[in-house]
Design a protein around this motif. Structure first.
Motif, PDB file in Angstrom:
ATOM      1  N   ARG A  29       0.825  -1.214   0.000  1.00  0.00           N
ATOM      2  CA  ARG A  29       0.000   0.000   0.000  1.00  0.00           C
ATOM      3  C   ARG A  29       0.857   1.260   0.000  1.00  0.00           C
ATOM      4  N   VAL A  30       1.904   1.271   0.813  1.00  0.00           N
ATOM      5  CA  VAL A  30       2.788   2.435   0.868  1.00  0.00           C
ATOM      6  C   VAL A  30       3.513   2.620  -0.460  1.00  0.00           C
ATOM      7  N   LEU A  31       3.982   1.540  -1.032  1.00  0.00           N
ATOM      8  CA  LEU A  31       4.698   1.603  -2.305  1.00  0.00           C
ATOM      9  C   LEU A  31       3.801   2.128  -3.421  1.00  0.00           C
ATOM     10  N   VAL A  32       2.578   1.657  -3.480  1.00  0.00           N
ATOM     11  CA  VAL A  32       1.634   2.127  -4.497  1.00  0.00           C
ATOM     12  C   VAL A  32       1.322   3.606  -4.288  1.00  0.00           C
ATOM     13  N   GLN A  33       1.137   4.019  -3.044  1.00  0.00           N
ATOM     14  CA  GLN A  33       0.862   5.430  -2.768  1.00  0.00           C
ATOM     15  C   GLN A  33       2.023   6.307  -3.221  1.00  0.00           C
ATOM     16  N   LEU A  34       3.240   5.855  -2.962  1.00  0.00           N
ATOM     17  CA  LEU A  34       4.409   6.617  -3.407  1.00  0.00           C
ATOM     18  C   LEU A  34       4.452   6.731  -4.926  1.00  0.00           C
ATOM     19  N   MET A  35       4.201   5.624  -5.605  1.00  0.00           N
ATOM     20  CA  MET A  35       4.283   5.614  -7.067  1.00  0.00           C
ATOM     21  C   MET A  35       3.164   6.409  -7.723  1.00  0.00           C
ATOM     22  N   GLN A  36       1.986   6.426  -7.117  1.00  0.00           N
ATOM     23  CA  GLN A  36       0.845   7.069  -7.755  1.00  0.00           C
ATOM     24  C   GLN A  36       0.594   8.505  -7.294  1.00  0.00           C
ATOM     25  N   ASP A  37       0.966   8.824  -6.069  1.00  0.00           N
ATOM     26  CA  ASP A  37       0.617  10.140  -5.535  1.00  0.00           C
ATOM     27  C   ASP A  37       1.825  11.006  -5.186  1.00  0.00           C
ATOM     28  N   VAL A  38       2.703  10.486  -4.375  1.00  0.00           N
ATOM     29  CA  VAL A  38       3.773  11.294  -3.795  1.00  0.00           C
ATOM     30  C   VAL A  38       4.812  11.704  -4.832  1.00  0.00           C
ATOM     31  N   PRO A  43       8.225  15.291  -8.939  1.00  0.00           N
ATOM     32  CA  PRO A  43       9.230  14.323  -9.386  1.00  0.00           C
ATOM     33  C   PRO A  43      10.679  14.828  -9.331  1.00  0.00           C
ATOM     34  N   ALA A  44      10.891  16.129  -9.239  1.00  0.00           N
ATOM     35  CA  ALA A  44      12.247  16.676  -9.236  1.00  0.00           C
ATOM     36  C   ALA A  44      12.756  16.934  -7.824  1.00  0.00           C
ATOM     37  N   ARG A  45      12.076  16.469  -6.836  1.00  0.00           N
ATOM     38  CA  ARG A  45      12.442  16.698  -5.444  1.00  0.00           C
ATOM     39  C   ARG A  45      13.853  16.153  -5.147  1.00  0.00           C
TER      40      ARG A  45
END
Length: 49
Positions: A29-38, A43-45
């Motif tokens: 769940r955390v991995l999907v949230q990172l890939m889809q939202d965060v 993306p340049a953070r």
């Protein structure tokens, strides 16, 4: 990612009521949230480098 999803599905089949506390599910769940939202939100953070 495919192996992780397979592990989550296996946990769901084995314990349909209590699989929500499975570590693989929580990580997935955390991995999907990172890939889809965060990450797409900035993306340049510098933290991603």
């Amino acid at each position: 990612m495919i192996k992780l999803r397979t592990a989550v599905l296996r946990a769901q089949e084995g314990d349909p009521e209590g699989f929500a506390s499975n570590a693989n599910l929580k990580f997935f769940r955390v991995l999907v949230q990172l890939m889809q939202d965060v990450v797409p939100s900035d993306p340049a953070r510098d933290g991603y480098r």
